[in-house]
Design a protein around this motif. Structure first.
Motif, mmCIF file in Angstrom:
data_model
loop_
_atom_site.group_PDB
_atom_site.id
_atom_site.type_symbol
_atom_site.label_atom_id
_atom_site.label_comp_id
_atom_site.label_asym_id
_atom_site.label_seq_id
_atom_site.Cartn_x
_atom_site.Cartn_y
_atom_site.Cartn_z
ATOM 1 N N THR A 69 -19.257 -25.877 4.823
ATOM 2 C CA THR A 69 -20.256 -25.823 5.726
ATOM 3 C C THR A 69 -21.454 -24.997 5.246
ATOM 4 O O THR A 69 -22.555 -25.547 5.304
ATOM 5 C CB THR A 69 -19.807 -25.103 7.175
ATOM 6 N N ASP A 71 -22.228 -24.579 2.103
ATOM 7 C CA ASP A 71 -22.852 -25.288 0.920
ATOM 8 C C ASP A 71 -23.821 -26.414 1.445
ATOM 9 O O ASP A 71 -25.021 -26.369 0.903
ATOM 10 C CB ASP A 71 -21.683 -25.799 0.307
ATOM 11 N N ASN A 72 -23.325 -27.029 2.548
ATOM 12 C CA ASN A 72 -24.267 -28.050 3.201
ATOM 13 C C ASN A 72 -25.654 -27.379 3.711
ATOM 14 O O ASN A 72 -26.506 -28.021 3.607
ATOM 15 C CB ASN A 72 -23.446 -28.832 4.154
ATOM 16 N N SER A 75 -27.843 -26.532 0.965
ATOM 17 C CA SER A 75 -28.465 -27.778 0.562
ATOM 18 C C SER A 75 -29.690 -28.262 1.347
ATOM 19 O O SER A 75 -30.694 -28.760 0.841
ATOM 20 C CB SER A 75 -27.585 -28.884 0.267
ATOM 21 N N THR A 76 -29.415 -28.177 2.720
ATOM 22 C CA THR A 76 -30.644 -28.560 3.742
ATOM 23 C C THR A 76 -31.810 -27.565 3.668
ATOM 24 O O THR A 76 -32.742 -28.197 3.488
ATOM 25 C CB THR A 76 -29.878 -28.540 5.202
#
Length: 220
Positions: A69, A71-72, A75-76
């Protein structure tokens, strides 16, 4: 060695200079996103250290999901921070954005950065602004990664209906022949961005002599 590509020329005009308040606002927002990204990265590293220990299966699964989570989220945050820079062009205009990015790069890289912008208040169409800003970003990234430079000189000027962006470093340079053989995507990408604008691209470099990139595009 030197490689030059040429294309057509057109002429454009000027526009009023935007206020400094927008610069400060965009700068603060971008810095907050960057700090958020750093904080998320720190939390991820802490969780990764915990995962190296012997844990109960349920806790290990929970931590792995948490890392995914994060990591996502990282990235965002990076995507939003990256998008903010081109959006700044709409509010600030290219000249102000170049000055801001040069200052930001100097702080991040700890290199000696000199920036000269002689066309403050110039109105540049969105396509050209974004392309030149990306060329500046990618060129400075290449300096940081490959040049082993101590200083960088950036200039943006306008003359005869042409807008000129120049990035020069005092790094190790390289052989253009070797770059062509390796199909170096960095230089090719910069050239392609320039040619799509009907401009000219020139890179001057040699081993031990630093690198200078100059882009000239018509003002539309």
């Amino acid at each position: 060695a030197q490689v030059v590509e040429h294309a057509r020329t057109q002429v454009g005009g000027d526009a009023p200079h935007r206020g400094d308040g927008v610069v400060d606002s965009c700068h603060r927002l971008l810095q907050e996103f960057l700090q958020l990204g750093q904080s998320l990265t720190a939390v991820k590293m802490d969780l990764a250290r915990m995962l190296r220990r012997e844990l109960q299966p349920e806790l290990e699964e929970f931590l792995e999901e948490a890392v995914a989570t994060i990591d996502n989220s990282i990235s965002t945050v990076r995507r939003i921070a990256s998008d903010l820079r081109p959006r700044m062009l709409d509010d600030l205009g290219l000249p102000d954005a170049v000055e801001w990015y040069a200052e930001s790069f100097a702080r991040r890289s700890e290199l000696e950065v000199s920036c000269s912008v002689t066309c403050l208040g110039l109105k540049v169409d969105p396509k050209t602004s974004i392309a030149l800003f990306r060329i500046l970003q990618e060129s400075l990234t290449n300096v940081l990664r490959h040049a082993c430079a101590r200083s960088v000189v950036i200039s943006l000027s306008c003359s005869g209906g042409m807008l000129t962006l120049s990035i020069a470093d005092d790094g190790q340079g390289f052989r253009m022949e070797e770059a062509r053989k390796k199909h170096t995507l960095g230089v090719l990408g910069l050239k392609e961005r320039t040619l799509t604008l009907g401009g000219s691209f020139c890179v001057s470099t040699a081993p031990g002599a630093g690198t200078r990139i100059q882009v000239q595009v018509p003002i539309i």
